[in-house]
Design an enzyme around this catalytic site. Structure first.
Site, mmCIF file in Angstrom:
data_model
loop_
_atom_site.group_PDB
_atom_site.id
_atom_site.type_symbol
_atom_site.label_atom_id
_atom_site.label_comp_id
_atom_site.label_asym_id
_atom_site.label_seq_id
_atom_site.Cartn_x
_atom_site.Cartn_y
_atom_site.Cartn_z
ATOM 1 N N ASN A 46 0.839 -1.202 0.000
ATOM 2 C CA ASN A 46 0.000 0.000 0.000
ATOM 3 C C ASN A 46 0.874 1.252 0.000
ATOM 4 O O ASN A 46 1.955 1.286 0.595
ATOM 5 C CB ASN A 46 -1.017 0.005 1.147
ATOM 6 C CG ASN A 46 -0.416 -0.180 2.518
ATOM 7 O OD1 ASN A 46 0.592 -0.841 2.686
ATOM 8 N ND2 ASN A 46 -1.051 0.414 3.514
ATOM 9 N N GLU A 48 0.407 5.330 0.578
ATOM 10 C CA GLU A 48 -0.516 6.354 1.044
ATOM 11 C C GLU A 48 -0.059 7.737 0.603
ATOM 12 O O GLU A 48 1.120 7.957 0.293
ATOM 13 C CB GLU A 48 -0.634 6.273 2.571
ATOM 14 C CG GLU A 48 -1.210 4.936 3.009
ATOM 15 C CD GLU A 48 -1.487 4.833 4.495
ATOM 16 O OE1 GLU A 48 -1.014 5.696 5.258
ATOM 17 O OE2 GLU A 48 -2.183 3.874 4.883
ATOM 18 N N CYS A 57 -4.170 0.609 -2.549
ATOM 19 C CA CYS A 57 -4.034 -0.639 -1.789
ATOM 20 C C CYS A 57 -2.967 -1.554 -2.399
ATOM 21 O O CYS A 57 -2.725 -1.529 -3.614
ATOM 22 C CB CYS A 57 -5.347 -1.407 -1.788
ATOM 23 S SG CYS A 57 -6.666 -0.614 -0.880
ATOM 24 N N GLU A 59 -3.103 -4.731 -2.970
ATOM 25 C CA GLU A 59 -3.629 -5.687 -3.968
ATOM 26 C C GLU A 59 -3.666 -5.058 -5.349
ATOM 27 O O GLU A 59 -3.268 -5.651 -6.351
ATOM 28 C CB GLU A 59 -5.051 -6.136 -3.601
ATOM 29 C CG GLU A 59 -5.166 -6.882 -2.297
ATOM 30 C CD GLU A 59 -5.433 -5.977 -1.091
ATOM 31 O OE1 GLU A 59 -4.840 -4.875 -1.020
ATOM 32 O OE2 GLU A 59 -6.224 -6.380 -0.230
HETATM 33 N N1 THU Z 1 -5.358 -1.290 2.391
HETATM 34 C C1 THU Z 1 -4.818 -2.184 1.503
HETATM 35 O O1 THU Z 1 -3.662 -2.070 1.098
HETATM 36 N N2 THU Z 1 -5.607 -3.201 1.066
HETATM 37 C C2 THU Z 1 -6.907 -3.396 1.447
HETATM 38 O O2 THU Z 1 -7.576 -4.282 0.920
HETATM 39 C C3 THU Z 1 -7.479 -2.568 2.512
HETATM 40 C C4 THU Z 1 -6.706 -1.363 2.891
HETATM 41 C C5 THU Z 1 -4.522 -0.185 2.857
HETATM 42 C C6 THU Z 1 -4.980 1.167 2.377
HETATM 43 C C7 THU Z 1 -4.427 2.065 3.451
HETATM 44 O O3 THU Z 1 -3.103 2.419 3.099
HETATM 45 C C8 THU Z 1 -4.389 1.205 4.694
HETATM 46 O O4 THU Z 1 -4.539 -0.137 4.262
HETATM 47 C C9 THU Z 1 -5.479 1.534 5.685
HETATM 48 O O5 THU Z 1 -6.710 1.539 5.097
#
Ligand code: THU
Length: 128
Positions: A46, A48, A57, A59
């Site tokens: 992920n 941000e 995300c 995935e």
């Molecule tokens: N996040 C993911 O990487 N995958 C998911 O399926 C759910 C959320 C990340 C996004 C964000 O950086 C952090 O988790 C908190 O939501």
């Protein structure tokens, strides 16, 4: 399609990606490892942003990277996060559209324990 790689080995790859996560706002790091038809592994973490909705995300980073390489067939996907989180809604939609009904291994990356899910369970009555 035969899956030679053990789930735990794919999970270990996802942990490697998790260590590269940029999660300074949520402090919630996620790693993803996508096993391709040709037994390559594509990683995602992920990423941000201060403009929160620009966050991506793990995935989708992995899936989009694979698609950008021209890879369209996959055998399995592993997702690692501190809470063994299942994919969020938008990721479920992209998994549904771009991966077939492959095993989705979910783990916290700390033990050898993992759950196996399928998108048909995670996203019933899909759109598309
Ligand atoms: N996040 C993911 O990487 N995958 C998911 O399926 C759910 C959320 C990340 C996004 C964000 O950086 C952090 O988790 C908190 O939501």
């Amino acid at each position: 399609m035969e899956i030679k790689m053990k789930p735990i080995d794919l999970i270990k790859q996802a942990v490697k990606a998790q260590n590269n996560a940029h999660a300074k706002y949520s402090n919630f790091t996620v790693g993803c490892a996508l096993l391709t038809k040709d037994d390559d592994v594509i990683l995602g973490c992920n990423i941000e942003s201060a403009a929160y909705p620009s966050t991506m995300c793990a995935e989708r980073v992995a899936i989009y990277a694979a698609l950008a390489k021209g890879i369209t067939r996959f055998k399995a996907i592993a997702i690692v996060s501190p809470l063994s989180a299942k994919p969020c809604g938008p990721c479920r939609q992209i998994i549904y559209e771009y991966l077939s009904d492959i095993p989705i291994y979910v783990s916290n990356g700390k033990t050898d324990k993992y759950e196996t899910h399928h998108i048909s369970d995670l996203l019933p009555h899909p759109f598309g």
